[in-house]
Design an enzyme around this catalytic site. Structure first.
Site, short mmCIF file in Angstrom:
data_model
loop_
_atom_site.label_atom_id
_atom_site.label_comp_id
_atom_site.label_asym_id
_atom_site.label_seq_id
_atom_site.Cartn_x
_atom_site.Cartn_y
_atom_site.Cartn_z
N GLU A 1 0.88 -1.12 0.25
CA GLU A 1 -0.33 -0.06 -0.34
C GLU A 1 0.66 1.42 0.00
OE1 GLU A 1 -3.08 0.34 -0.48
OE2 GLU A 1 -4.43 -1.84 0.07
N GLU B 1 7.69 -21.81 8.03
CA GLU B 1 8.07 -20.92 9.10
C GLU B 1 8.95 -21.26 10.25
OE1 GLU B 1 4.87 -21.77 12.64
OE2 GLU B 1 3.60 -20.75 10.94
#
Length: 311
Positions: free
Chosen positions: A94, A125
């Site tokens: 963004e 992860e």
């Protein structure tokens, strides 16, 4: 470097985390009417801003440190797995349209790479080595900031990213949702927003994810304010990449200057559509090239450029 714990050890770790705690009072939630479940969930969500508010001093300190590094040309890099990684990628993506940042100025790293945005990447992860490789691919420098994000505060990818970044002299921030987390301890700036047990046991995409989103909003937005990417509460560095944003650009110039539409169009034309430059043209009565020069000399801060033009 953090190593992956064996399954019995991991289970005992999870049992100590408030984000993983079981809530017996919700054991029959699936038997409730939909509206009652919605009210319960909404009530849970309403507790998150207060949890974030408790950590505002730590958040502000981290932002000030990030802004200093970015003013020197450093990057803001988020690193996380699963929901936490996706939120980092979302916030980073963004920044270019909102603040006209370069494509590599704010980066989101997710364990397992871009495919992990839409599917689970087995074992990603659990690998601090993968985090190190991802940071090496970015050629990390001491001017950069790495923000590790993990609800549990123990995710090896996030902890490994912070540990490695700190060893290279980069600024490090650890954002977790449990107290006494390995992630916060590994970072120069630890932020632990304790959101408590989830409505669905262990589903940290809920309150923990909401808290992470709120904090990441602050980290990026307030850092950009500190860097002069706004004028008051106007997004004067917005990149007009579509019709909606072009209309918003004109409106921002109008709000900042009070100028007539024709004058706004002329100023935007003279500055190749750069909102900040157009505002300076109108308020300081300078031409486009002069506005660009004054802004460059002022490090992109419109108020400072205005003072230089008028003083």
């Amino acid at each position: 470097m953090t190593s992956t714990p064996h399954h019995p050890d991991l289970r005992s770790q999870l049992e100590t985390l408030t984000t993983e705690a079981f809530r017996p009072e919700l054991a029959e939630i699936d038997q409730l009417p939909t509206l009652d479940i919605a009210r319960l969930m909404n009530g849970e969500d309403a507790t998150v801003p207060a949890a974030v508010a408790e950590r505002l001093p730590e958040i502000a300190a981290a932002i000030d440190a990030v802004a200093v590094r970015m003013a020197r040309g450093g990057r803001l890099i988020y690193a996380g797995a699963g929901t936490a990684g996706r939120l980092g990628v979302l916030d980073a993506s963004e920044c270019p349209p909102t603040f006209n940042t370069g494509p590599g100025q704010v980066v989101g790293l997710i364990a397992g790479g871009p495919d992990a945005m839409v599917t689970s990447i087995e074992g990603a992860e659990d690998s601090p080595e993968l985090a190190r490789a991802d940071l090496d691919a970015l050629a990390l420098t001491a001017d950069d900031t790495v923000v590790g994000v993990s609800a549990s505060g123990r995710t090896p990818y996030a902890v490994g990213a912070v540990e490695y970044a700190r060893s290279l002299g980069a600024l490090t921030v650890g954002l977790a949702c449990n107290r006494d987390s390995a992630l916060a301890a590994a970072a120069e700036h630890g932020i632990e927003v304790v959101t408590g047990p989830e409505l669905l046991t262990g589903s940290t995409r809920l309150k923990a994810g909401t808290a992470q989103k709120l904090v990441l909003n602050m980290l990026s937005t307030i850092t950009m304010i500190r860097l002069g990417k706004t004028y008051g509460n106007l997004m004067v560095d917005v990149r007009a990449s579509n019709e909606k944003l072009r209309a918003r650009s004109r409106r921002i110039v109008a709000l900042a200057t009070g100028a007539a539409d024709d004058d706004i169009e002329r100023a935007l034309t003279a500055t190749d559509g750069e909102v900040k430059d157009a505002i300076l043209v109108l308020l300081a009565d300078v031409d486009g090239p002069t506005a660009a020069r004054l802004l460059a000399e002022s490090g992109g801060h419109l108020r400072a450029a205005m003072a230089a033009a008028l003083g």
